[in-house]
Design an enzyme around this catalytic site. Sequence first.
Site, mmCIF file in Angstrom:
data_model
loop_
_atom_site.group_PDB
_atom_site.id
_atom_site.type_symbol
_atom_site.label_atom_id
_atom_site.label_comp_id
_atom_site.label_asym_id
_atom_site.label_seq_id
_atom_site.Cartn_x
_atom_site.Cartn_y
_atom_site.Cartn_z
ATOM 1 N N GLU A 16 -2.950 8.922 7.945
ATOM 2 C CA GLU A 16 -1.487 8.722 8.006
ATOM 3 C C GLU A 16 -0.884 9.541 9.150
ATOM 4 O O GLU A 16 0.079 9.120 9.782
ATOM 5 C CB GLU A 16 -0.827 9.124 6.677
ATOM 6 C CG GLU A 16 -1.085 8.159 5.524
ATOM 7 C CD GLU A 16 -0.301 6.845 5.618
ATOM 8 O OE1 GLU A 16 0.903 6.886 5.921
ATOM 9 O OE2 GLU A 16 -0.909 5.782 5.387
ATOM 10 N N TYR A 18 -0.873 8.655 -2.297
ATOM 11 C CA TYR A 18 -0.794 8.485 -3.758
ATOM 12 C C TYR A 18 -2.003 9.150 -4.443
ATOM 13 O O TYR A 18 -1.943 9.479 -5.611
ATOM 14 C CB TYR A 18 -0.836 7.000 -4.130
ATOM 15 C CG TYR A 18 0.473 6.242 -4.042
ATOM 16 C CD1 TYR A 18 1.588 6.754 -3.385
ATOM 17 C CD2 TYR A 18 0.590 4.981 -4.641
ATOM 18 C CE1 TYR A 18 2.772 6.028 -3.305
ATOM 19 C CE2 TYR A 18 1.776 4.258 -4.587
ATOM 20 C CZ TYR A 18 2.863 4.779 -3.917
ATOM 21 O OH TYR A 18 4.024 4.051 -3.860
ATOM 22 N N GLY A 19 -3.085 9.273 -3.700
ATOM 23 C CA GLY A 19 -4.359 9.667 -4.311
ATOM 24 C C GLY A 19 -4.406 11.064 -4.879
ATOM 25 O O GLY A 19 -5.356 11.420 -5.575
ATOM 26 N N CYS A 53 -4.123 -1.410 -2.421
ATOM 27 C CA CYS A 53 -4.275 0.034 -2.600
ATOM 28 C C CYS A 53 -5.064 0.219 -3.889
ATOM 29 O O CYS A 53 -4.622 -0.212 -4.960
ATOM 30 C CB CYS A 53 -2.893 0.669 -2.725
ATOM 31 S SG CYS A 53 -2.932 2.428 -3.105
ATOM 32 N N ASN A 54 -6.231 0.836 -3.763
ATOM 33 C CA ASN A 54 -7.078 1.029 -4.944
ATOM 34 C C ASN A 54 -6.456 1.997 -5.932
ATOM 35 O O ASN A 54 -6.602 1.853 -7.138
ATOM 36 C CB ASN A 54 -8.446 1.546 -4.507
ATOM 37 C CG ASN A 54 -9.195 0.499 -3.723
ATOM 38 O OD1 ASN A 54 -9.919 -0.305 -4.278
ATOM 39 N ND2 ASN A 54 -9.000 0.472 -2.411
ATOM 40 N N THR A 55 -5.765 3.004 -5.379
ATOM 41 C CA THR A 55 -5.156 4.019 -6.247
ATOM 42 C C THR A 55 -4.087 3.368 -7.114
ATOM 43 O O THR A 55 -4.008 3.609 -8.322
ATOM 44 C CB THR A 55 -4.562 5.135 -5.362
ATOM 45 O OG1 THR A 55 -5.565 5.553 -4.440
ATOM 46 C CG2 THR A 55 -4.112 6.316 -6.183
ATOM 47 N N ASP A 72 0.862 -1.190 0.000
ATOM 48 C CA ASP A 72 0.000 0.000 0.000
ATOM 49 C C ASP A 72 0.891 1.231 0.000
ATOM 50 O O ASP A 72 2.075 1.156 0.354
ATOM 51 C CB ASP A 72 -0.933 0.021 1.227
ATOM 52 C CG ASP A 72 -1.902 1.213 1.189
ATOM 53 O OD1 ASP A 72 -2.421 1.532 0.096
ATOM 54 O OD2 ASP A 72 -2.122 1.845 2.231
ATOM 55 N N SER A 73 0.303 2.362 -0.382
ATOM 56 C CA SER A 73 1.035 3.627 -0.301
ATOM 57 C C SER A 73 1.422 3.919 1.151
ATOM 58 O O SER A 73 2.363 4.658 1.408
ATOM 59 C CB SER A 73 0.160 4.760 -0.822
ATOM 60 O OG SER A 73 -1.013 4.839 -0.034
ATOM 61 N N CYS A 94 -11.063 2.660 -0.888
ATOM 62 C CA CYS A 94 -9.692 2.991 -0.502
ATOM 63 C C CYS A 94 -9.432 2.167 0.754
ATOM 64 O O CYS A 94 -10.274 2.145 1.661
ATOM 65 C CB CYS A 94 -9.563 4.474 -0.197
ATOM 66 S SG CYS A 94 -8.024 4.913 0.651
ATOM 67 N N THR A 95 -8.296 1.488 0.792
ATOM 68 C CA THR A 95 -8.069 0.567 1.911
ATOM 69 C C THR A 95 -7.807 1.279 3.237
ATOM 70 O O THR A 95 -7.780 0.627 4.280
ATOM 71 C CB THR A 95 -6.918 -0.402 1.584
ATOM 72 O OG1 THR A 95 -5.766 0.358 1.199
ATOM 73 C CG2 THR A 95 -7.312 -1.363 0.483
ATOM 74 N N HIS A 96 -7.615 2.597 3.196
ATOM 75 C CA HIS A 96 -7.529 3.324 4.464
ATOM 76 C C HIS A 96 -8.912 3.463 5.126
ATOM 77 O O HIS A 96 -9.017 3.596 6.343
ATOM 78 C CB HIS A 96 -6.976 4.741 4.245
ATOM 79 C CG HIS A 96 -5.489 4.816 4.071
ATOM 80 N ND1 HIS A 96 -4.844 4.336 2.961
ATOM 81 C CD2 HIS A 96 -4.524 5.334 4.879
ATOM 82 C CE1 HIS A 96 -3.538 4.565 3.078
ATOM 83 N NE2 HIS A 96 -3.314 5.169 4.239
HETATM 84 N N1 DGL Z 1 -4.980 2.943 0.578
HETATM 85 C C1 DGL Z 1 -4.869 3.647 -0.684
HETATM 86 C C2 DGL Z 1 -6.047 3.268 -1.573
HETATM 87 O O1 DGL Z 1 -6.637 2.212 -1.364
HETATM 88 C C3 DGL Z 1 -4.642 5.091 -0.375
HETATM 89 C C4 DGL Z 1 -4.135 5.859 -1.510
HETATM 90 C C5 DGL Z 1 -3.398 7.112 -1.139
HETATM 91 O O2 DGL Z 1 -2.248 6.986 -0.721
HETATM 92 O O3 DGL Z 1 -3.966 8.186 -1.361
HETATM 93 O O4 DGL Z 1 -6.400 3.962 -2.491
#
Ligand code: DGL
Length: 269
Positions: free
Chosen positions: A162, A39-40, A70-72, A7-8, A194-196
Amino acid sequence: MAVGIFDSGLGGLTVLDAAQKRLPDVDFLYYGDNARAPYGVRDAEDVYQLTKAAVHDMWDKGCDLVILACNTASAAALRRMQEGGLPQGKRVLGVFVPLIEALTERQWGDNSPPREVEVKHVALFATPATVASRAFQRELAFRAIGVDVEAQACGGVVDAIEDGDMILAEALVRSHVDALKRKMPHPQAAILGCTHYPLMEKTFQEALGPDVKVFSQGNLVADSLSDYLTRHPNMYGNGAGGFFTTGEPRRVSDRATQFLRREISFQAA
Ligand code: DGL
């Protein structure tokens, strides 16, 4: 022997936690690019280059299979990496498909033509980059017809998580849900894309109300990983597990310990 979870930053821990519970005998190598999160807010090329570099690092550490939790990264890099050709014996998978299969009531690998499904009005909460990619809508269109998706880019939520600022994260989630409801007053289902966001699932559910079914990826990805490993028992890899970060290991370990409510110790990637 370890399966990689990328993940990011800290969000992929929600997938790791579910995967560890589902597959207690499997070792996992977690890799957070915390130095470069979020990353988003980056463009697709940037997300692709960062994801590719991290995944290669994980392959070099002995993982054969890496899950982009991470979806992004899944939106910007997965297809491009797969189409560009992978090193022999290495695989990379994303997190969209298990979620969309659950939403559209499909079994794994059911590639029959798109059909009408129960759910008609879906709210998608994701990062600005994931929303801009329209990757969810694309994957959904392969499987379902007549589903109206309203997407809400949830700026700021990943940064707040974060930073461990959960009060800010909660306020932002509530305001993003309000904004979504102005566009779609009565969604039947909501996707935490988003996994967060599962770290804020209670707040999403409260703000959306009890009638909205909230889909998050942890258990869905864990089930699909378990299925994949049964079908591909050679993909466990040969490296050791552990937690790696490009960020400051102590700070990242503190946050991870707070989120998972167990001692997590990161080392420098
Ligand atoms: N957990 C990432 C996702 O699922 C977060 C992306 C980010 O860093 O903005 O998209």
